[in-house]
Structure formats: structure tokens, C-alpha cells
Design a protein around this motif. Structure first.
Motif, short mmCIF file in Angstrom:
data_model
loop_
_atom_site.label_atom_id
_atom_site.label_comp_id
_atom_site.label_asym_id
_atom_site.label_seq_id
_atom_site.Cartn_x
_atom_site.Cartn_y
_atom_site.Cartn_z
N ASP A 31 47.65 1.19 -1.76
CA ASP A 31 48.53 1.40 -0.61
C ASP A 31 47.76 1.16 0.68
O ASP A 31 46.55 1.35 0.72
N THR A 49 52.99 3.87 5.62
CA THR A 49 52.23 3.50 4.43
C THR A 49 53.11 2.67 3.52
O THR A 49 54.24 3.06 3.21
N ASN A 50 52.59 1.51 3.11
CA ASN A 50 53.31 0.61 2.20
C ASN A 50 52.43 0.27 1.02
O ASN A 50 51.20 0.20 1.12
N ARG A 51 53.08 0.03 -0.12
CA ARG A 51 52.39 -0.29 -1.37
C ARG A 51 52.06 -1.78 -1.42
O ARG A 51 52.85 -2.62 -0.99
#
Length: 146
Positions: free
Chosen positions: A109, A9-11
Motif C-alpha cells: 500500500d 492510502t491506496n493498494r
């Protein structure tokens, strides 16, 4: 490794971009995929992402049908009407467009989910819920295949 595996998971940054995980970028590079075919998944509230060969596979399936059949028309509606081509920027980021946000419910996200020959973009909470449901269903069937 030549498959998309795992999840991360990346912002999304202030400009609406998200960094694609380095392991996924490595698979894209190994497969020499420069243009990404992105389509609204047929089952999940996710965007499926792969190379042009993913679109080619669906088009071969359509070509095997009568072009005027309901099956061919529905499939075209899904893969052509629900798909776009995108590119990563020079830093390995993908623009999170309204096409992605509106279908998937992604807000701040993105969860990247490996699916062997392609990957998916999910809202983190939706992925966690769907993965938990898949685990529970699998557990209820007991050990072994099937």
C-alpha cells in the motif's frame, strides 16, 4: 484547489501500479504537470513528487553556490542522484518501482501525503508513526506558534 492537501492510502495492484488520489490528479491537471519529478526526500523515508518546477527550484539553489563547493555537490547528489522523472498512465496510476520501494519501504500500500506544492509517497505505517510523533511534539510545545 491548487495545492496538495490531506492524505490517502491506496493498494498497489498486481502489475505494481497505484492509483493517485483524484484530488491530487486534479491539482496536477490544474498545474498542467504531465511529467513528475520524484526524489528521495531529504528528511523522511518518503518519495517526494512534484512537477519539473520542483527540480528547477533545487537547481537554482545549486546555481547560487560555488559549483565545486561541498554544499553544491551534496545537493546535486541528493536531487540528481536521488531523483527520476515518471509519468502517470492513462488511468492516473503510477508505477511503484524499485526506486520507490527500496527507499521508502513501501510494500503493498502507498500513503499519498499532500505537502502544498508537492506530495509524498510513504509506507502507511511509517507515515502514521511520523505524523503521531509530529503531533506529540507539537502538543508538548503547547498552544500558539512555534
Amino acid at each position: 484547489m491548487n495545492r496538495f492537501l490531506s492524505n490517502a492510502t491506496n493498494r498497489i495492484d498486481a502489475k505494481g501500479r497505484v492509483s493517485v488520489p483524484s484530488s491530487f490528479r486534479a491539482v496536477l491537471a490544474q498545474r498542467d504537470i504531465r511529467e513528475l519529478y520524484c526524489f528521495q526526500d531529504f528528511v523522511f523515508p518518503a518519495i517526494s513528487v512534484g512537477g519539473p518546477e520542483l527540480l528547477d527550484r533545487f537547481e537554482r539553489q545549486i546555481a547560487g553556490e560555488d559549483p565545486f563547493s561541498p554544499m553544491a555537490n551534496r545537493m546535486s547528489l541528493l536531487i540528481h542522484g536521488g531523483g527520476v522523472f515518471m509519468r502517470l498512465d492513462s488511468e492516473g496510476r503510477l508505477m511503484v518501482t524499485d526506486f520507490i520501494r527500496d527507499f521508502s519501504g513501501i510494500t503493498t500500500d502507498v500513503t499519498f501525503v499532500g505537502r502544498a506544492d508537492h506530495f509524498q509517497l510513504w509506507a502507511p505505517q511509517a507515515f502514521e508513526a511520523e505524523q503521531a510523533a509530529a503531533r506529540a511534539e507539537r502538543r508538548s510545545r503547547g498552544p500558539g506558534p512555534g
